[in-house]
Design a protein around this motif. Structure first.
Motif, mmCIF file in Angstrom:
data_model
loop_
_atom_site.group_PDB
_atom_site.id
_atom_site.type_symbol
_atom_site.label_atom_id
_atom_site.label_comp_id
_atom_site.label_asym_id
_atom_site.label_seq_id
_atom_site.Cartn_x
_atom_site.Cartn_y
_atom_site.Cartn_z
ATOM 1 N N ASP A 131 -79.724 43.149 -17.658
ATOM 2 C CA ASP A 131 -79.444 44.461 -18.361
ATOM 3 C C ASP A 131 -80.748 45.402 -18.363
ATOM 4 O OD1 ASP A 131 -77.231 45.849 -20.264
ATOM 5 O OD2 ASP A 131 -78.041 44.245 -22.078
ATOM 6 N N LEU A 132 -81.752 45.081 -19.186
ATOM 7 C CA LEU A 132 -83.143 45.683 -18.650
ATOM 8 C C LEU A 132 -82.601 46.460 -17.390
ATOM 9 C CD1 LEU A 132 -85.479 43.371 -20.024
ATOM 10 C CD2 LEU A 132 -84.843 45.059 -21.470
ATOM 11 N N LEU A 133 -82.351 45.512 -16.283
ATOM 12 C CA LEU A 133 -82.847 46.860 -14.939
ATOM 13 C C LEU A 133 -81.387 47.128 -14.854
ATOM 14 C CD1 LEU A 133 -83.705 46.499 -11.781
ATOM 15 C CD2 LEU A 133 -82.414 44.428 -11.513
ATOM 16 N N ASP A 134 -80.123 47.171 -15.271
ATOM 17 C CA ASP A 134 -79.344 47.940 -15.340
ATOM 18 C C ASP A 134 -80.002 49.383 -15.831
ATOM 19 O OD1 ASP A 134 -76.811 49.450 -15.353
ATOM 20 O OD2 ASP A 134 -76.541 48.991 -17.016
ATOM 21 N N CYS A 135 -79.942 49.144 -16.753
ATOM 22 C CA CYS A 135 -81.420 49.939 -17.556
ATOM 23 C C CYS A 135 -81.461 51.081 -17.147
ATOM 24 C CB CYS A 135 -81.429 49.612 -19.313
ATOM 25 S SG CYS A 135 -82.907 51.569 -20.045
ATOM 26 N N TRP A 136 -83.291 50.579 -16.320
ATOM 27 C CA TRP A 136 -83.526 51.145 -15.216
ATOM 28 C C TRP A 136 -82.915 52.102 -14.936
ATOM 29 C CZ3 TRP A 136 -89.117 47.152 -15.075
ATOM 30 C CH2 TRP A 136 -90.007 48.511 -13.833
ATOM 31 N N VAL A 137 -82.678 51.330 -14.166
ATOM 32 C CA VAL A 137 -81.896 51.927 -12.473
ATOM 33 C C VAL A 137 -81.149 53.108 -13.551
ATOM 34 C CG1 VAL A 137 -79.388 51.380 -10.731
ATOM 35 C CG2 VAL A 137 -81.464 49.659 -11.019
ATOM 36 N N GLU A 138 -80.343 53.348 -14.503
ATOM 37 C CA GLU A 138 -78.978 54.033 -15.081
ATOM 38 C C GLU A 138 -80.496 55.583 -15.250
ATOM 39 O OE1 GLU A 138 -76.270 54.808 -14.908
ATOM 40 O OE2 GLU A 138 -76.155 53.253 -14.221
ATOM 41 N N VAL A 139 -81.910 54.669 -16.220
ATOM 42 C CA VAL A 139 -82.727 55.594 -17.045
ATOM 43 C C VAL A 139 -82.887 56.786 -15.307
ATOM 44 C CG1 VAL A 139 -84.166 55.967 -17.442
ATOM 45 C CG2 VAL A 139 -82.986 54.450 -18.661
ATOM 46 N N THR A 140 -83.382 56.543 -13.983
ATOM 47 C CA THR A 140 -83.644 56.619 -13.295
ATOM 48 C C THR A 140 -82.927 57.782 -11.829
ATOM 49 O OG1 THR A 140 -85.602 54.694 -13.069
ATOM 50 C CG2 THR A 140 -85.326 56.184 -11.008
#
Length: 176
Positions: free
Chosen positions: A17-26
């Motif tokens: 979930d943290l990784l998904d957020c990081w990808v989406e934000v980037t």
């Protein structure tokens, strides 16, 4: 508003979930270490190192905000230098709000939660760097950070697009 947890257990589900957020934000243009487009595979090695430092009493502290569905809405990491003469402060890194929560005040709530985490850790100040050209320094100034320096053209986001790296510090309330 998000529900914040300081130093949550980083289960495989939370990691994803943290990784998904990081990808989406980037991919939405956020200044969190990459320029779009990226995939989870691009960020995963850095994410693995980042969250390993936050796990099981590691030197760094994850501050995660969860939405009403229990999904990661925003997060940041308080990073230790590891130096014995610098235990009274941390660097705030990877400050991000998932794009679906932009404009809801989550960023301000995250910065307040980061300050609370710093206070709980007994810190005197928090430091961060921001990518120039995005107005981020104005956002951070609303939460007590002041610019203490900048390195011109330190960040190359693309050929011919160099940005300043802005250094900021905030003293926690008991130490202001």
């Amino acid at each position: 508003m998000p529900r914040f947890v300081i130093s949550p257990e980083i289960s495989p589900e939370l990691f994803d979930d943290l990784l998904d957020c990081w990808v989406e934000v980037t991919n939405a243009g956020g200044a969190v270490g990459w320029v779009p487009p990226v995939t989870a595979d691009d960020i995963r090695p850095t994410a693995t190192k980042t969250f390993a430092q936050c796990a099981d009493g590691g030197p760094d502290t994850l501050v995660a905000g969860f939405d009403d569905d229990g999904r990661v809405a925003c997060w940041a990491v308080l990073v230790s230098t590891g130096h014995s003469l610098m235990t009274h402060w941390r660097s705030v890194m990877r400050v991000m709000v998932h794009p679906k929560h932009q404009g809801k005040g989550y960023g301000g709530e995250l910065m307040r939660a980061v300050a609370e985490a710093g206070t709980r850790l007994g810190l005197e100040s928090l430091r961060l760097t921001a990518r120039g050209g995005l107005g981020l320094e104005h956002f951070y100034a609303r939460y007590g950070y002041r610019e203490v320096g900048r390195v011109p053209r330190a960040i190359r986001v693309a050929e011919g697009d160099d940005r300043d790296e802005i250094y900021m510090v905030a003293f926690l309330p008991e130490n202001a």
